[in-house]
Design a protein around this motif. Sequence first.
Motif, PDB file in Angstrom:
ATOM      1  N   ASP A  41       0.836  -1.201   0.000  1.00 16.64           N
ATOM      2  CA  ASP A  41       0.000   0.000   0.000  1.00 16.64           C
ATOM      3  C   ASP A  41       0.870   1.250   0.000  1.00 16.64           C
ATOM      4  O   ASP A  41       0.601   2.198  -0.741  1.00 16.64           O
ATOM      5  CB  ASP A  41      -0.916  -0.022   1.228  1.00 16.64           C
ATOM      6  N   GLY A  44       2.110   2.304  -3.233  1.00 14.44           N
ATOM      7  CA  GLY A  44       1.102   2.753  -4.185  1.00 14.44           C
ATOM      8  C   GLY A  44       0.448   1.658  -5.004  1.00 14.44           C
ATOM      9  O   GLY A  44      -0.207   1.927  -6.005  1.00 14.44           O
ATOM     10  N   ILE A  45       0.612   0.420  -4.579  1.00 16.36           N
ATOM     11  CA  ILE A  45      -0.017  -0.689  -5.301  1.00 16.36           C
ATOM     12  C   ILE A  45      -1.514  -0.681  -4.970  1.00 16.36           C
ATOM     13  O   ILE A  45      -1.881  -0.628  -3.797  1.00 16.36           O
ATOM     14  CB  ILE A  45       0.626  -2.035  -4.911  1.00 16.36           C
ATOM     15  N   PRO A  46      -2.379  -0.719  -5.984  1.00 17.57           N
ATOM     16  CA  PRO A  46      -3.820  -0.699  -5.724  1.00 17.57           C
ATOM     17  C   PRO A  46      -4.274  -1.900  -4.886  1.00 17.57           C
ATOM     18  O   PRO A  46      -3.719  -3.007  -5.023  1.00 17.57           O
ATOM     19  CB  PRO A  46      -4.450  -0.754  -7.122  1.00 17.57           C
ATOM     20  N   VAL A  47      -5.276  -1.656  -4.040  1.00 13.83           N
ATOM     21  CA  VAL A  47      -5.791  -2.712  -3.163  1.00 13.83           C
ATOM     22  C   VAL A  47      -6.233  -3.927  -3.975  1.00 13.83           C
ATOM     23  O   VAL A  47      -6.010  -5.075  -3.566  1.00 13.83           O
ATOM     24  CB  VAL A  47      -6.935  -2.180  -2.276  1.00 13.83           C
ATOM     25  N   SER A  48      -6.836  -3.706  -5.123  1.00 14.27           N
ATOM     26  CA  SER A  48      -7.297  -4.843  -5.940  1.00 14.27           C
ATOM     27  C   SER A  48      -6.121  -5.733  -6.360  1.00 14.27           C
ATOM     28  O   SER A  48      -6.246  -6.957  -6.396  1.00 14.27           O
ATOM     29  CB  SER A  48      -8.073  -4.361  -7.159  1.00 14.27           C
ATOM     30  N   TRP A  49      -4.986  -5.128  -6.649  1.00 15.86           N
ATOM     31  CA  TRP A  49      -3.796  -5.910  -7.012  1.00 15.86           C
ATOM     32  C   TRP A  49      -3.244  -6.656  -5.805  1.00 15.86           C
ATOM     33  O   TRP A  49      -2.823  -7.804  -5.911  1.00 15.86           O
ATOM     34  CB  TRP A  49      -2.720  -4.989  -7.591  1.00 15.86           C
ATOM     35  N   ASP A  52      -5.633  -9.589  -5.208  1.00 11.80           N
ATOM     36  CA  ASP A  52      -5.455 -10.658  -6.202  1.00 11.80           C
ATOM     37  C   ASP A  52      -4.168 -11.433  -5.954  1.00 11.80           C
ATOM     38  O   ASP A  52      -4.151 -12.662  -6.020  1.00 11.80           O
ATOM     39  CB  ASP A  52      -5.437 -10.081  -7.620  1.00 11.80           C
ATOM     40  N   ARG A  58     -10.816  -8.099  -1.279  1.00  9.46           N
ATOM     41  CA  ARG A  58     -10.387  -6.727  -0.998  1.00  9.46           C
ATOM     42  C   ARG A  58     -10.683  -6.341   0.446  1.00  9.46           C
ATOM     43  O   ARG A  58      -9.891  -5.672   1.087  1.00  9.46           O
ATOM     44  CB  ARG A  58     -11.081  -5.737  -1.947  1.00  9.46           C
ATOM     45  N   TYR A  62      -8.245  -4.466   3.253  1.00  8.20           N
ATOM     46  CA  TYR A  62      -8.595  -3.281   4.039  1.00  8.20           C
ATOM     47  C   TYR A  62      -8.516  -3.575   5.532  1.00  8.20           C
ATOM     48  O   TYR A  62      -8.062  -2.743   6.317  1.00  8.20           O
ATOM     49  CB  TYR A  62      -9.992  -2.775   3.660  1.00  8.20           C
ATOM     50  N   ARG A  70     -13.522   1.093   0.630  1.00  6.82           N
ATOM     51  CA  ARG A  70     -13.979   2.138  -0.294  1.00  6.82           C
ATOM     52  C   ARG A  70     -14.861   1.530  -1.335  1.00  6.82           C
ATOM     53  O   ARG A  70     -14.780   0.456  -1.724  1.00  6.82           O
ATOM     54  CB  ARG A  70     -12.800   2.811  -0.963  1.00  6.82           C
TER      55      ARG A  70
END
Length: 70
Positions: A41, A44-49, A52, A58, A62, A70
């Motif tokens: 996080d 900057g890696i997206p939560v969806s990535w 997965d 997700r 979180y 979110r």
Amino acid sequence: MPRPTFTPDEAQRVTLDALARLARRRKRLDREADELMAKADGQGIPVSWIADTAQVQRKTVYRHLGKPMR
């Protein structure tokens, strides 16, 4: 309600000991997952990535990050 009185036999004791070892390993793995998800996080890696890659939902990411969904 108190737990019922129970005295495990030897085979049951072995099973209970194995469960206790597994629980300790799981706690260590959860701490490691917390650290790695926070690192991802922070990078900057997206939560969806993250989800997965970790093969979790997700909402689990979180929860590990201590953030509202979110």
